[in-house]
Write a protein that holds these residues in place. Structure first.
Motif, PDB file in Angstrom:
ATOM      1  N   GLN A 146      22.063  34.633  -9.354  1.00  0.00           N
ATOM      2  CA  GLN A 146      21.567  33.273  -9.552  1.00  0.00           C
ATOM      3  C   GLN A 146      22.389  32.296  -8.728  1.00  0.00           C
ATOM      4  O   GLN A 146      23.610  32.303  -8.786  1.00  0.00           O
ATOM      5  CB  GLN A 146      21.635  32.896 -11.035  1.00  0.00           C
ATOM      6  N   PHE A 185      20.364  25.590 -12.240  1.00  0.00           N
ATOM      7  CA  PHE A 185      19.695  26.687 -11.547  1.00  0.00           C
ATOM      8  C   PHE A 185      18.977  26.164 -10.314  1.00  0.00           C
ATOM      9  O   PHE A 185      18.245  25.184 -10.367  1.00  0.00           O
ATOM     10  CB  PHE A 185      18.690  27.364 -12.479  1.00  0.00           C
ATOM     11  N   ASN A 191      16.881  32.275  -7.283  1.00  0.00           N
ATOM     12  CA  ASN A 191      17.377  33.647  -7.341  1.00  0.00           C
ATOM     13  C   ASN A 191      17.571  34.148  -5.911  1.00  0.00           C
ATOM     14  O   ASN A 191      16.733  33.901  -5.045  1.00  0.00           O
ATOM     15  CB  ASN A 191      16.392  34.556  -8.077  1.00  0.00           C
ATOM     16  N   CYS A 245      18.486  37.571  -3.463  1.00  0.00           N
ATOM     17  CA  CYS A 245      18.565  39.031  -3.403  1.00  0.00           C
ATOM     18  C   CYS A 245      19.984  39.488  -3.090  1.00  0.00           C
ATOM     19  O   CYS A 245      20.667  38.907  -2.237  1.00  0.00           O
ATOM     20  CB  CYS A 245      17.615  39.571  -2.345  1.00  0.00           C
ATOM     21  N   ASN A 269      10.304  28.558  -9.974  1.00  0.00           N
ATOM     22  CA  ASN A 269      11.622  29.047  -9.576  1.00  0.00           C
ATOM     23  C   ASN A 269      11.479  30.010  -8.407  1.00  0.00           C
ATOM     24  O   ASN A 269      10.783  31.024  -8.502  1.00  0.00           O
ATOM     25  CB  ASN A 269      12.299  29.750 -10.754  1.00  0.00           C
ATOM     26  N   THR A 322      12.520  32.757  -5.547  1.00  0.00           N
ATOM     27  CA  THR A 322      13.397  33.870  -5.208  1.00  0.00           C
ATOM     28  C   THR A 322      13.458  33.967  -3.692  1.00  0.00           C
ATOM     29  O   THR A 322      12.432  34.173  -3.042  1.00  0.00           O
ATOM     30  CB  THR A 322      12.877  35.200  -5.789  1.00  0.00           C
ATOM     31  N   TYR A 369      19.682  40.940  -7.978  1.00  0.00           N
ATOM     32  CA  TYR A 369      19.721  39.569  -7.480  1.00  0.00           C
ATOM     33  C   TYR A 369      20.837  38.825  -8.202  1.00  0.00           C
ATOM     34  O   TYR A 369      21.390  39.306  -9.199  1.00  0.00           O
ATOM     35  CB  TYR A 369      18.371  38.868  -7.694  1.00  0.00           C
TER      36      TYR A 369
END
Length: 304
Positions: free
Chosen positions: A41, A49, A52, A54, A20, A22, A39
């Protein structure tokens, strides 16, 4: 028995585990996480999903402005042709990542044909502005008629630091419109990506990081417009604010806050198809007028 344990260990190691991602910020040529630790989603078009993202804070914006100010003078002083080479290099590196950007746009709701069209338009847009880097000054400069024995020239110079918010209507051309015209004119930028399309903005930052763009010239934040509007407009070391597709109330508030430091403010409505416009460069230029005495035949300088 030993053979069985070895086999089990091997199968675990070779499992296809999801990674996953970010998407971090892009500040001063690096990819830091937000200092706030926040953060949100990002889900794909099917509600699954995706990554992530910021959630940038006021401190992230201030750090970006410091980086932009440190880079501004050296970027302004670069030869126009060198700026053109660097911007064209952005197009070259972007063009090599077609599959990445097309797949990201599909994940975020674009059709395959629409994502292909958007990507092609984005590359063309960067190439278009690369061609203007060393031409806008000649096109928009003036030799002014004066009564005295002087040459009088008016030439454009960069405004400085541009804080801009990208259009929410397009995934890739929007972020490019927010970034490329200002830097073509020698400005440095702090840009907030579209809330809806943050992934392509940070993927574009990865292109910038490998395109000879000096650290600090472009700084990209992700997050929410509502949290950052006032900071973009009120920061005393920002010279211009550009908002794409602003609501009327937000535009009014930005204008009022920007007046305290006499910032330039520009509010643009994005159009389809997205086309280049040298006015997006020139609207972020100041006009400098220079007087130069004319020598007469005897070699002495003429006076007023």
């Amino acid at each position: 028995m030993a053979t069985k344990k070895s086999s089990e260990k091997k199968s675990v190691q070779s499992a296809d585990l999801p990674i996953n991602k970010t998407y971090k910020l892009f500040i001063n040529g690096a990819f830091p996480r937000t200092e706030s630790g926040r953060y949100f989603q990002l889900d794909d078009a099917d509600g699954n999903f995706m990554a992530n993202i910021c959630l940038s804070s006021r401190k992230d914006f201030r750090n970006s402005v410091v980086a932009a100010r440190s880079a501004q003078q050296s970027w302004q002083d670069r030869a126009a042709f060198n700026k053109s080479q660097i911007v064209y290099r952005i197009a070259e590196m972007l063009d090599q990542k077609r599959d990445l950007f097309v797949n990201e746009m599909i994940q975020m709701g674009y059709s395959k044909s629409a994502s292909d069209k958007e990507f092609t338009a984005a590359v063309d847009l960067v190439v278009y502005y690369a061609g203007w880097c060393d031409k806008y000054m000649q096109v928009f400069s003036n030799v002014n008629p004066v009564a005295s024995s002087h040459f009088n020239f008016s030439v454009p110079e960069p405004t400085g630091i541009v804080a801009t918010m990208a259009s929410e209507k397009t995934a890739l051309t929007g972020i490019i419109q927010a970034i490329i015209p200002p830097i073509c004119g020698g400005n440095t930028v702090v840009v907030l990506s579209a809330e809806k399309y943050p992934a392509t903005a940070i993927s574009f930052a990865e292109v910038l990081a490998t395109s000879d763009v000096p650290a600090g010239v472009v700084n990209i934040l992700t997050g929410k417009r509502a949290e950052l509007y006032s900071h973009f407009a009120s920061h005393m070391d920002v010279n211009a604010v550009v908002i794409w597709d602003a609501e009327k109330a937000d535009a009014k508030n930005v204008g009022a806050l920007a007046a305290d430091s006499v910032k330039r403010t520009h509010f643009y409505e994005s159009k389809t198809p997205v086309v280049g416009n040298p006015d997006l460069i020139m609207n972020l230029q100041e006009t400098k007028t220079t007087w130069h005495p004319i020598q007469n035949i005897s070699g002495s300088k003429s006076g007023y």
